[in-house]
Design a protein around this motif. Structure first.
Motif, PDB file in Angstrom:
ATOM      1  N   LEU A 246      31.869  34.790  49.285  1.00 32.14           N
ATOM      2  CA  LEU A 246      32.660  36.006  49.052  1.00 32.14           C
ATOM      3  C   LEU A 246      34.040  35.654  48.495  1.00 32.14           C
ATOM      4  O   LEU A 246      34.542  36.334  47.592  1.00 32.14           O
ATOM      5  CB  LEU A 246      32.802  36.798  50.354  1.00 32.14           C
ATOM      6  CG  LEU A 246      31.527  37.496  50.846  1.00 32.14           C
ATOM      7  CD1 LEU A 246      31.721  38.010  52.259  1.00 32.14           C
ATOM      8  CD2 LEU A 246      31.140  38.637  49.912  1.00 32.14           C
ATOM      9  N   SER A 247      34.642  34.598  49.009  1.00 33.74           N
ATOM     10  CA  SER A 247      35.958  34.178  48.509  1.00 33.74           C
ATOM     11  C   SER A 247      35.889  33.770  47.038  1.00 33.74           C
ATOM     12  O   SER A 247      36.768  34.109  46.241  1.00 33.74           O
ATOM     13  CB  SER A 247      36.497  33.018  49.349  1.00 33.74           C
ATOM     14  OG  SER A 247      36.705  33.424  50.679  1.00 33.74           O
ATOM     15  N   SER A 248      34.829  33.038  46.691  1.00 36.25           N
ATOM     16  CA  SER A 248      34.656  32.618  45.303  1.00 36.25           C
ATOM     17  C   SER A 248      34.442  33.820  44.385  1.00 36.25           C
ATOM     18  O   SER A 248      34.984  33.877  43.280  1.00 36.25           O
ATOM     19  CB  SER A 248      33.463  31.654  45.183  1.00 36.25           C
ATOM     20  OG  SER A 248      33.713  30.462  45.879  1.00 36.25           O
ATOM     21  N   LEU A 249      33.644  34.781  44.846  1.00 34.44           N
ATOM     22  CA  LEU A 249      33.416  35.989  44.048  1.00 34.44           C
ATOM     23  C   LEU A 249      34.695  36.786  43.868  1.00 34.44           C
ATOM     24  O   LEU A 249      34.992  37.281  42.771  1.00 34.44           O
ATOM     25  CB  LEU A 249      32.351  36.868  44.713  1.00 34.44           C
ATOM     26  CG  LEU A 249      30.896  36.613  44.330  1.00 34.44           C
ATOM     27  CD1 LEU A 249      29.982  37.540  45.125  1.00 34.44           C
ATOM     28  CD2 LEU A 249      30.678  36.819  42.834  1.00 34.44           C
ATOM     29  N   ALA A 250      35.466  36.939  44.951  1.00 33.68           N
ATOM     30  CA  ALA A 250      36.723  37.684  44.862  1.00 33.68           C
ATOM     31  C   ALA A 250      37.673  37.027  43.858  1.00 33.68           C
ATOM     32  O   ALA A 250      38.273  37.699  43.011  1.00 33.68           O
ATOM     33  CB  ALA A 250      37.385  37.768  46.234  1.00 33.68           C
ATOM     34  N   SER A 251      37.787  35.712  43.947  1.00 36.40           N
ATOM     35  CA  SER A 251      38.658  34.982  43.028  1.00 36.40           C
ATOM     36  C   SER A 251      38.171  35.120  41.589  1.00 36.40           C
ATOM     37  O   SER A 251      38.971  35.290  40.659  1.00 36.40           O
ATOM     38  CB  SER A 251      38.694  33.500  43.428  1.00 36.40           C
ATOM     39  OG  SER A 251      39.459  32.743  42.524  1.00 36.40           O
ATOM     40  N   TYR A 252      36.859  35.090  41.423  1.00 35.92           N
ATOM     41  CA  TYR A 252      36.289  35.177  40.083  1.00 35.92           C
ATOM     42  C   TYR A 252      36.554  36.546  39.459  1.00 35.92           C
ATOM     43  O   TYR A 252      36.996  36.649  38.310  1.00 35.92           O
ATOM     44  CB  TYR A 252      34.797  34.897  40.139  1.00 35.92           C
ATOM     45  CG  TYR A 252      34.164  34.681  38.778  1.00 35.92           C
ATOM     46  CD1 TYR A 252      34.353  33.482  38.095  1.00 35.92           C
ATOM     47  CD2 TYR A 252      33.403  35.674  38.167  1.00 35.92           C
ATOM     48  CE1 TYR A 252      33.791  33.279  36.839  1.00 35.92           C
ATOM     49  CE2 TYR A 252      32.837  35.470  36.925  1.00 35.92           C
ATOM     50  CZ  TYR A 252      33.027  34.272  36.270  1.00 35.92           C
ATOM     51  OH  TYR A 252      32.473  34.073  35.028  1.00 35.92           O
ATOM     52  N   LEU A 295      35.680  46.030  37.148  1.00 28.27           N
ATOM     53  CA  LEU A 295      36.131  44.731  37.644  1.00 28.27           C
ATOM     54  C   LEU A 295      37.034  44.897  38.855  1.00 28.27           C
ATOM     55  O   LEU A 295      36.923  44.159  39.842  1.00 28.27           O
ATOM     56  CB  LEU A 295      36.872  43.971  36.539  1.00 28.27           C
ATOM     57  CG  LEU A 295      36.013  43.398  35.414  1.00 28.27           C
ATOM     58  CD1 LEU A 295      36.899  42.859  34.301  1.00 28.27           C
ATOM     59  CD2 LEU A 295      35.103  42.297  35.946  1.00 28.27           C
ATOM     60  N   LEU A 296      37.947  45.868  38.791  1.00 31.90           N
ATOM     61  CA  LEU A 296      38.848  46.119  39.912  1.00 31.90           C
ATOM     62  C   LEU A 296      38.075  46.608  41.129  1.00 31.90           C
ATOM     63  O   LEU A 296      38.346  46.188  42.258  1.00 31.90           O
ATOM     64  CB  LEU A 296      39.917  47.138  39.518  1.00 31.90           C
ATOM     65  CG  LEU A 296      41.009  47.402  40.561  1.00 31.90           C
ATOM     66  CD1 LEU A 296      41.733  46.107  40.914  1.00 31.90           C
ATOM     67  CD2 LEU A 296      42.002  48.445  40.045  1.00 31.90           C
ATOM     68  N   ASP A 297      37.092  47.462  40.906  1.00 27.64           N
ATOM     69  CA  ASP A 297      36.259  47.957  42.011  1.00 27.64           C
ATOM     70  C   ASP A 297      35.477  46.811  42.657  1.00 27.64           C
ATOM     71  O   ASP A 297      35.358  46.741  43.885  1.00 27.64           O
ATOM     72  CB  ASP A 297      35.280  49.024  41.506  1.00 27.64           C
ATOM     73  CG  ASP A 297      35.974  50.325  41.130  1.00 27.64           C
ATOM     74  OD1 ASP A 297      37.123  50.522  41.575  1.00 27.64           O
ATOM     75  OD2 ASP A 297      35.378  51.120  40.385  1.00 27.64           O
ATOM     76  N   LEU A 298      34.952  45.899  41.816  1.00 24.23           N
ATOM     77  CA  LEU A 298      34.208  44.753  42.340  1.00 24.23           C
ATOM     78  C   LEU A 298      35.108  43.870  43.200  1.00 24.23           C
ATOM     79  O   LEU A 298      34.728  43.439  44.293  1.00 24.23           O
ATOM     80  CB  LEU A 298      33.615  43.937  41.185  1.00 24.23           C
ATOM     81  CG  LEU A 298      32.453  44.567  40.418  1.00 24.23           C
ATOM     82  CD1 LEU A 298      32.179  43.791  39.138  1.00 24.23           C
ATOM     83  CD2 LEU A 298      31.196  44.599  41.294  1.00 24.23           C
ATOM     84  N   TYR A 299      36.299  43.612  42.704  1.00 24.77           N
ATOM     85  CA  TYR A 299      37.252  42.792  43.460  1.00 24.77           C
ATOM     86  C   TYR A 299      37.614  43.461  44.786  1.00 24.77           C
ATOM     87  O   TYR A 299      37.608  42.819  45.846  1.00 24.77           O
ATOM     88  CB  TYR A 299      38.517  42.548  42.639  1.00 24.77           C
ATOM     89  CG  TYR A 299      39.629  41.910  43.452  1.00 24.77           C
ATOM     90  CD1 TYR A 299      39.553  40.569  43.821  1.00 24.77           C
ATOM     91  CD2 TYR A 299      40.723  42.662  43.868  1.00 24.77           C
ATOM     92  CE1 TYR A 299      40.555  39.980  44.579  1.00 24.77           C
ATOM     93  CE2 TYR A 299      41.729  42.080  44.630  1.00 24.77           C
ATOM     94  CZ  TYR A 299      41.637  40.752  44.985  1.00 24.77           C
ATOM     95  OH  TYR A 299      42.625  40.179  45.744  1.00 24.77           O
ATOM     96  N   ASP A 300      37.923  44.768  44.718  1.00 21.91           N
ATOM     97  CA  ASP A 300      38.296  45.496  45.931  1.00 21.91           C
ATOM     98  C   ASP A 300      37.166  45.477  46.963  1.00 21.91           C
ATOM     99  O   ASP A 300      37.408  45.337  48.164  1.00 21.91           O
ATOM    100  CB  ASP A 300      38.660  46.947  45.599  1.00 21.91           C
ATOM    101  CG  ASP A 300      40.012  47.066  44.902  1.00 21.91           C
ATOM    102  OD1 ASP A 300      40.803  46.108  45.004  1.00 21.91           O
ATOM    103  OD2 ASP A 300      40.265  48.106  44.258  1.00 21.91           O
ATOM    104  N   GLU A 301      35.937  45.623  46.477  1.00 20.77           N
ATOM    105  CA  GLU A 301      34.792  45.648  47.375  1.00 20.77           C
ATOM    106  C   GLU A 301      34.623  44.302  48.091  1.00 20.77           C
ATOM    107  O   GLU A 301      34.439  44.247  49.316  1.00 20.77           O
ATOM    108  CB  GLU A 301      33.520  45.972  46.586  1.00 20.77           C
ATOM    109  CG  GLU A 301      32.303  46.245  47.449  1.00 20.77           C
ATOM    110  CD  GLU A 301      32.448  47.493  48.292  1.00 20.77           C
ATOM    111  OE1 GLU A 301      31.995  47.470  49.447  1.00 20.77           O
ATOM    112  OE2 GLU A 301      33.030  48.482  47.805  1.00 20.77           O
ATOM    113  N   VAL A 302      34.706  43.231  47.337  1.00 25.17           N
ATOM    114  CA  VAL A 302      34.529  41.897  47.925  1.00 25.17           C
ATOM    115  C   VAL A 302      35.707  41.551  48.831  1.00 25.17           C
ATOM    116  O   VAL A 302      35.532  41.023  49.936  1.00 25.17           O
ATOM    117  CB  VAL A 302      34.360  40.829  46.824  1.00 25.17           C
ATOM    118  CG1 VAL A 302      34.202  39.450  47.439  1.00 25.17           C
ATOM    119  CG2 VAL A 302      33.157  41.148  45.945  1.00 25.17           C
TER     120      VAL A 302
END
Length: 331
Positions: A246-252, A295-302
């Motif tokens: 999850l951390s890697s996905l958020a950073s990505y 992209l912002l929604d994906l980041y917020d979700e993760v």
């Protein structure tokens, strides 16, 4: 000059008094040093010295100067290497200027730096008698050509697509690419194969974790659930737990969002965001597959799932499952 031009330059111009190999690609810096030593250093025990530049401050720089100014005993040239050497402009003027302006005829100073250093350090590449070699990452086509030619020398063929796959799996890191190419060649020669295929690369080269995260995001962009789960399972068997995934996905996703809104060339954006130029190029390609708001929604979700883990509201396993359900089935 770029590192790929260095051999030809040395063939045509012979030894130069001062070399600055600068850039993040360790492979190029080490190969450059090796080439100089192979050509001009016959007795390493007597005619070679190495220094850690981080320890050379003020008066301690005199030790470096003394080493460079010594005559060689047996070799054609005395070679002195200093790594991570970032003197200030004042230190250059006080200690180094005479050496750079009037270097010894029988010595070679090798400076191997991973970057340009902080503000206020002397710009060594612009100083007199310095041969500057750019050891930054090469572009994709140059690396693919290197793999192709290296294989060809051993009588093994690899087409452009296969070379590109190998480079991508190694995230275009030449140190790893050189090792993996050597391994693939050893396998082909031992097996009597005269061609490196995609199947051989897939079987012998494990993709870098950074590349696997790229694959994970790519599966999301295509809404390909089966590929997404395959990559997740693959990463979990390689030591990635739910929280690190999850951390890697958020950073990505944050990286994709940042490059999608930052204007300028790849190089300018890389400097602005503190990234490598190649990473910016690939992130821009990936970001183009998503809507910017997505992209912002994906980041917020993760990120929200990670916060849930930290607060004790979610277990790592349930957080990853919740993110996966949201990304694929509730968007």
């Amino acid at each position: 000059m770029k590192y790929v031009e260095f051999k030809k330059f040395t063939d045509e111009n012979g030894a130069q008094p001062i070399y600055l190999f600068e850039g993040e690609e360790v492979y190029f810096r080490e190969k450059g040093e090796g080439m100089i030593k192979a050509r001009f250093l016959q007795e390493p025990t007597l005619d070679y010295a190495a220094f850690d530049g981080s320890t050379l401050k003020g008066e301690k720089m005199k030790a470096l100067l003394d080493a460079v100014n010594c005559f060689p005993f047996v070799s054609e040239k005395r070679v002195v290497k200093v790594t991570d050497f970032y003197p200030t402009e004042k230190e250059y003027e006080t200690y180094l200027k005479p050496l750079f302006e009037n270097p010894p005829r029988d010595g070679i100073l090798l400076i191997l730096n991973g970057g340009k250093g902080k503000a206020g350090t002397a710009v060594l590449q612009k100083k007199p008698n310095v041969t500057y070699v750019d050891c930054g990452r090469s572009d994709e086509e140059t690396i693919k050509k290197w793999i192709y030619l290296t294989c060809k020398k051993e009588g093994v063929y690899a087409d452009g697509i296969t070379c590109g796959k190998l480079a991508s799996y190694c995230v275009f890191d030449m140190s790893r690419i050189s090792k993996e190419t050597e391994k693939l060649l050893a396998y082909c020669i031992a097996a009597g194969q005269n061609r490196i295929t995609d199947e051989i690369v897939d079987g012998l080269v494990y993709p870098d974790s950074e590349y696997k995260i790229y694959e994970l995001a790519n599966a999301l962009a295509r809404k390909n659930y089966s590929t997404y789960m395959k990559v997740l399972n693959d990463l979990s068997t390689r030591g990635y737990n739910e929280t690190s995934l999850l951390s890697s996905l958020a950073s990505y996703f944050k990286g994709l969002y940042d490059v999608s809104f930052t204007k300028g060339s790849d190089r300018e954006v890389a400097v602005a965001l503190g990234l490598k130029e190649y990473a910016v190029k690939k992130n821009r390609e990936q970001a183009a597959k998503f809507f910017k708001e997505e992209l912002l929604d994906l980041y917020d979700e993760v990120y929200g799932a990670i916060s849930g883990i930290k607060c004790g509201e979610l277990t790592p396993s349930s957080a990853l499952k919740a993110v996966t359900a949201k990304l694929f089935f509730q968007s």
